[in-house]
Scaffold this motif. Structure first.
Motif, PDB file in Angstrom:
ATOM      1  N   PRO A 130       6.622  10.542  -2.475  1.00 30.41           N
ATOM      2  CA  PRO A 130       7.607  10.004  -1.048  1.00 30.41           C
ATOM      3  C   PRO A 130       6.446  10.221   0.079  1.00 30.41           C
ATOM      4  O   PRO A 130       5.307  10.440   0.444  1.00 30.41           O
ATOM      5  N   VAL A 131       7.081   9.154   0.964  1.00 26.13           N
ATOM      6  CA  VAL A 131       6.499   8.209   1.941  1.00 26.13           C
ATOM      7  C   VAL A 131       8.010   8.425   2.975  1.00 26.13           C
ATOM      8  O   VAL A 131       9.216   7.712   2.221  1.00 26.13           O
ATOM      9  N   SER A 132       8.299   7.826   3.589  1.00 29.90           N
ATOM     10  CA  SER A 132       8.891   7.595   5.157  1.00 29.90           C
ATOM     11  C   SER A 132       8.884   6.691   5.671  1.00 29.90           C
ATOM     12  O   SER A 132       7.719   6.211   6.387  1.00 29.90           O
ATOM     13  N   HIS A 133      10.376   5.896   5.396  1.00 27.75           N
ATOM     14  CA  HIS A 133       9.835   4.237   5.876  1.00 27.75           C
ATOM     15  C   HIS A 133      10.528   4.354   7.507  1.00 27.75           C
ATOM     16  O   HIS A 133      11.667   4.967   7.285  1.00 27.75           O
ATOM     17  N   GLY A 134      10.342   3.434   8.609  1.00 25.20           N
ATOM     18  CA  GLY A 134      10.897   3.308   9.215  1.00 25.20           C
ATOM     19  C   GLY A 134      11.940   4.655   9.921  1.00 25.20           C
ATOM     20  O   GLY A 134      12.732   4.417  10.241  1.00 25.20           O
TER      21      GLY A 134
ATOM     22  N   PHE B 104      12.427  16.302  -2.937  1.00 27.92           N
ATOM     23  CA  PHE B 104      12.332  15.801  -3.351  1.00 27.92           C
ATOM     24  C   PHE B 104      11.688  15.492  -5.141  1.00 27.92           C
ATOM     25  O   PHE B 104      12.737  14.600  -5.805  1.00 27.92           O
TER      26      PHE B 104
ATOM     27  N   PRO C 206       9.782   7.484  -5.588  1.00 30.46           N
ATOM     28  CA  PRO C 206       9.710   9.570  -6.028  1.00 30.46           C
ATOM     29  C   PRO C 206       8.509  10.419  -5.805  1.00 30.46           C
ATOM     30  O   PRO C 206       8.291  11.513  -5.371  1.00 30.46           O
TER      31      PRO C 206
ATOM     32  N   THR D 111       4.213   7.124   6.746  1.00 31.64           N
ATOM     33  CA  THR D 111       4.247   8.655   6.959  1.00 31.64           C
ATOM     34  C   THR D 111       4.810   9.322   5.895  1.00 31.64           C
ATOM     35  O   THR D 111       5.315   8.688   5.370  1.00 31.64           O
TER      36      THR D 111
ATOM     37  N   ALA E 140       6.343  11.639   3.357  1.00 35.36           N
ATOM     38  CA  ALA E 140       8.399  12.159   3.523  1.00 35.36           C
ATOM     39  C   ALA E 140       9.167  13.675   4.233  1.00 35.36           C
ATOM     40  O   ALA E 140       7.317  14.242   4.151  1.00 35.36           O
TER      41      ALA E 140
ATOM     42  N   PRO F 249       0.891  -1.175   0.121  1.00 44.82           N
ATOM     43  CA  PRO F 249      -0.385   0.684   0.346  1.00 44.82           C
ATOM     44  C   PRO F 249       0.845   1.240  -0.250  1.00 44.82           C
ATOM     45  O   PRO F 249       0.147   2.244  -0.284  1.00 44.82           O
ATOM     46  N   TYR F 250       1.774   1.638   0.575  1.00 45.71           N
ATOM     47  CA  TYR F 250       2.793   2.591   0.791  1.00 45.71           C
ATOM     48  C   TYR F 250       4.480   2.076   0.100  1.00 45.71           C
ATOM     49  O   TYR F 250       5.242   2.642   1.264  1.00 45.71           O
TER      50      TYR F 250
END
Lengths: 402, 610
Positions: free
Chosen positions: A212-216, B574, A209, B20, B22, A204-205
């Protein structure tokens, strides 16, 4: 996801390693992260050939260690790729850091394990300690006992792990050499069957680019428990999905597996072996011999250890008088001072109204075969306990006692 | 089923697996404020301290204060000498716009910068060999007309650039306004003499008694030199246009001081002296009059109060301590007396505009006052004498017409100092003339090398706001005061009134510097960083480096930077391209700028107000 070439169903004679490679091919994996260690190496050799021959369109990445291998797998899965990797023995251990991050970020990476005894000294033989040591890291985990089951388990595990209700990585284990290097007939399915069974992977996520998402991310301590709870919930709720998927597998491929437990000659059994993996094959043979001599012995084989089917284990084993757990693993200084499987069995039985007596057998250690006379010896021990109605020695090192 | 019946409270609801937006995206930092990997990165970006900015020649004041603090006096002296040929002079005479601009002034008391400068200047005076050397000769000859502050500065910089410089000075001694406009008790002659010697040591030829327009013509300048700098200053005193101004006993400020400075004065003052004017020269004249034997000295100004006088408050204070009286709101309308001055006729007056350069309105309807005096010294400004200059280079206000680079048309002749700055909007002071001389020297050099003259385009960020620094690191601490000779004894002698700082005083005062906006190697960032992100090969100004690979963008270093040289710059989006760099960068040239020159422009692309 590249289109799988249309292939008709056929039966081939291959070993477990190649069966795993074939399964990865049928699953049309996108990324393969490889690093050699016996005995699983043959799987990667087979896959390398498939990629080279154009049979499989995948990124084949040779890492510089198992740690890198799993890191590559993690990254690739995060970007939305279906990933296949694998290892054996100390290689499994070297990648340890990555097991929790991969399940914690809910990436359905699949890892094939062909068991190998941990060092020292160097021992190629199969022992389940390598994979079992990671059993609480949030990966789905179970053992196959032959090449066909190995092939099937890979497809089943992808389907479960990638289910949006689950999204967890899977360790699909087989005993080194007893499965990985012994050939057997494997029915390779029709491509259409696999397409029907295993839809394309979609996280799903994914890292993208354009979105943009943030993992971890780094979190505050209070933000940890909710994430752990959700991961535990995913593992628990996978149980319903696992049953659903096994049903569907049976419908499409015609082979039905109980997702949790295989029972062999247990209908009237009073004493049973409880084990995982390849030694079930010998056990079935030994049990038939003993049945011929009138002994009420049977076998219960655990097919899925994570998630652990606690209630099912309790219900099944409560029918018997004595259970002999064949460990094939090391749990030094643990509950039974033998292996770790004993603790799982006994804990499941604790709430039972009719608890059997449970013995732990340290057998199949270091990759030694468990020979017929050892099954007979273990049966004698169980029957002796049944007769006395109590346990005098909880754990036996098979082959080292009178 | 362990998770059955569990409930996550709303405040801890977390997206799937903690995934979440970025950090660069909207709300990307909301959920995990301490470390949803860096949305800003710290950068060292040195600002211009207000002192450097206010200084007429942009001395690197913060820089030399920092060096003094560390006991590196010679380095500090060398740094000051980049912009200022004679810190021993300005350390005494400068009206120190730097101190007025000093941010510490808004906090407790401004740094006594001039006193530290004097400390360094006197150190330089004592050196057998100066730290500054002449540049490698380029074979080109330049004439500098005038040896006052602007000419001195231009000659000095040109010699450093490798020119063969000749100074043409019309007086018998070099020094210009430094010698002729500043009394000995402010600037002892031997100090100036030593600085003139330094020019000779640089290979500069000084020709005295050479007057342009008389001994050297305009055409001579063009013919005999590759280029020239005109720094002739303002030599002609302004009159007050009062009736009878030509009577005996009427003196003019600058010639009065000049004759004393050159040792050619024949003036004998009477007991009662009036000084007309409210500026710094008038103050010098009044105090000099006391030293020349006057008993009662009165300063008559159009300004209605001491606060309105365009004078340095300390000097005004010291003057009044010496006994000079003030008479405000009057203009001289006539000089009375029979051949020789006996009294002044005064009328009420005020400036017609808001500033004291505006025309004066005199109320002649009011009854005239008679003010008995033996001498009057008129010190109401001066003008240039430019009869020798072709008309095309004259302005309406009687100065030399130059372009923005100080150049006269397309000639190789430049002009600097009061002769161009008069009426141009900034106060006339030594340090401004020095700065003018310096800039003109560099522009002249560019022309000589065939380069195009271009205005500066680098934006300057001057740090005025104390909120841009972390003031918790600065305890209040009083200014170190320079000792003064007692008024009663000093007013009859030529002894220097203001005394030097001792070494301890100089260090104590330099240590009060905030180092506004500029790294001073305090090590705070190095110490507070929770990760090992701040690296420094050695503890040295501006040589810290941020290892962005480890930086979480937590801002601790930024918040805790006392000087405000660290700031947060948003990571570039980005979508529009991520820029990776492994070093800090700075926008204005400085030590940090040198670390990553090519990245300097990046800051312009970053959003402001973070």
């Amino acid at each position: 996801m590249a289109m799988l070439a249309d292939v008709k169903k056929r039966t081939v004679r291959i070993n477990g390693c190649v069966a795993s490679a074939q399964a990865a091919k049928y699953a049309d994996v996108d990324v393969i992260a490889a690093y050699p260690i016996r005995p699983y190496t043959a799987t990667m050799m087979a896959l390398a050939q498939m990629v080279a021959n154009g049979e499989l369109d995948a990124e084949y990445i040779v890492a510089d260690s198992e740690h890198s291998q799993l890191s590559i797998a993690h990254g690739a899965a995060s970007s939305g790729a279906r990933v296949f990797t694998g290892s054996s023995g100390v290689g499994v251990q070297f990648a340890y850091e990555l097991y929790s991050p991969i399940s914690g970020s809910r990436m359905p990476v699949q890892m094939m394990i062909a068991d190998r005894t941990l060092d020292p000294p160097g021992d190629f033989g199969s022992e389940h300690t390598d994979a079992l040591s990671t059993r609480d890291m949030g990966w789905l985990m179970g053992w196959s006992c032959d090449a066909q089951e190995a092939f099937d388990n890979h497809l089943i595990a992808y389907r479960i792990g990638e289910d949006p209700r689950v999204l967890l990585p899977q360790m699909v284990c087989q005993d080194g050499f007893f499965v990985s290097h012994i050939t057997g007939d494997v029915e390779l399915p029709d491509t259409g069957q696999v397409k029907e069974f295993l839809p394309p992977y979609k996280h799903p996520y994914p890292l993208d680019p354009r979105h943009p998402v943030s993992h971890g991310p780094q979190i505050m301590p209070e933000q940890g428990p909710p994430l752990q709870l959700e991961r535990a919930r995913a593992m628990e709720e996978s149980m319903a999905v696992i049953e659903e998927v096994h049903d569907e597998f049976a419908k499409i491929f015609g082979r039905r597996y109980d997702p949790w437990i295989e029972e062999f000659m247990t209908d009237d059994a009073e004493v049973v072996f409880f084990l995982q993996g390849a030694h079930a094959v010998t056990a079935r043979y030994a049990i038939q011999h003993m049945r011929d001599r009138g002994l009420k012995v049977g076998m219960v084989r655990l097919r899925t250890i994570r998630p652990y089917p606690t209630d099912r284990v309790k219900d099944v084993l409560s029918k018997f008088k004595v259970v002999g757990v064949i460990e094939t693993n090391m749990g030094i200084g643990g509950v039974s001072s033998g292996g770790v499987l004993y603790a799982e069995v006994v804990a499941a039985l604790y709430e039972s109204q009719k608890r059997p007596l449970v013995l732990s057998f340290m057998a199949g250690m270091g990759g030694e075969a468990i020979v017929l006379k050892e099954f007979y010896w273990m049966t004698e021990k169980m029957m002796d306990v049944q007769k006395r109605g109590k346990i005098e020695k909880r754990t036996h090192w098979v082959g080292f006692e009178e | 089923m362990s998770t059955k019946g569990t409930h996550i409270p709303d405040r801890l609801k977390i997206p799937f697996a903690g995934i979440t937006p970025a950090p660069s995206q909207e709300k990307g930092q909301d959920l995990f404020p301490t470390g949803n990997w860096r949305s800003i990165r710290p950068v060292y970006r040195d600002k211009l301290p207000p002192c450097n900015n206010a200084c007429g020649t942009n001395e690197k004041i913060q820089g030399y204060l920092d060096l003094v603090k560390r006991g590196k006096y010679l380095d500090a002296y060398a740094l000051i000498k980049e912009d200022m040929p004679f810190p021993s002079v300005t350390g005494r005479v400068c009206y120190h716009p730097c101190e007025q601009a000093c941010n510490r002034g808004k906090y407790d008391e401004a740094i006594s910068i001039r006193a530290v400068e004097r400390f360094l200047g006197d150190l330089g005076q004592a050196l057998t060999h100066d730290v500054v050397k002449a540049g490698k000769s380029n074979g080109k000859k330049v004439a500098v007309v005038g040896s006052g502050p602007a000419g001195h500065s231009a000659a000095y910089q040109l010699a450093r650039l490798g020119y063969q410089v000749t100074i043409l000075e019309k007086s018998p001694k070099a020094g210009g306004l430094n010698r002729g406009g500043i009394p000995d008790w402010v600037l002892p002659a031997h100090v100036l003499d030593r600085e003139i010697e330094r020019l000779v040591e640089l290979g500069i030829t000084i020709k005295t008694n050479v007057e342009v327009g008389k001994d050297v013509t305009w055409d001579d300048l063009k013919k005999n030199y590759d280029a020239s700098v005109l720094a002739v200053g303002l030599t002609e005193p302004n009159s007050v246009r009062a009736e009878g101004e030509n009577k005996d006993g009427v003196l003019y400020g600058l010639p009065f001081l000049r004759d004393i400075g050159m040792g050619t004065s024949k003036v004998k003052l009477g007991a009662r002296v009036a000084v007309i004017g409210g500026g710094n020269t008038a103050i010098d004249c009044a105090r000099e009059a006391l030293r020349q034997g006057a008993v009662e000295v009165t300063m008559i100004t159009v300004e209605a109060s001491p606060e309105e006088m365009p004078a340095v408050p300390e000097d005004l204070h010291d003057m009044r301590e010496e006994g000079v009286e003030l008479l405000h709101g009057r203009a001289v309308t006539a000089v009375l007396g029979n051949g020789k001055i006996e009294a002044l006729q005064l009328h009420p007056a005020r400036f017609s505009g808001a500033i004291n350069a505006s025309p004066i309105t005199v109320d002649r309807e009011a009854p005239a006052e008679r003010f008995a005096v033996d001498n009057v010294i008129i010190a109401v400004g001066q003008r240039a004498s430019l009869k020798w200059l072709p008309d095309e280079f004259k302005t309406e206000r009687g100065t030399i017409k130059i372009d923005r680079f100080g150049r006269l048309g397309d000639t190789n002749i430049f002009a600097a100092g009061d002769v161009v700055q008069l009426g141009a909007g900034q106060p006339l002071m030594v340090v401004n003339a020095v700065g003018d001389g310096k800039r003109v020297a560099f522009n002249l050099d560019k022309v000589m090398r065939g380069e195009t003259l271009q205005p500066r385009t680098i934006a300057v960020d001057v740090i005025f706001d104390l909120n841009r620094m972390n003031m918790t690191y600065f305890p209040h601490f009083p200014r170190v005061q320079q000792d003064l000779l007692p008024p009663a004894s000093r007013k009859k002698t030529q002894d220097e009134v203001i005394q030097s700082f001792s070494e301890e005083q100089a260090i104590e005062e330099a240590s009060r510097c905030f180092s506004c906006g500029t790294c001073n190697a305090c090590d705070n960032c190095y110490l507070v960083c929770p990760e090992p992100c701040i690296a420094r090969p050695e503890r040295s100004n501006g040589m810290y480096k941020i290892l962005v690979d480890y930086c979480k963008g937590c801002r601790v270093c930024i918040e805790e930077c006392p000087t405000g040289c660290l700031e947060g710059v948003p990571e570039l989006d980005f979508d529009t391209g991520v820029v990776r760099m492994d070093t800090a960068f700075a926008i204005s040239p400085g030590l940090h700028g040198r670390q990553a020159e090519e990245l300097r422009n990046l800051g312009d692309r970053a959003a402001k107000n973070i």
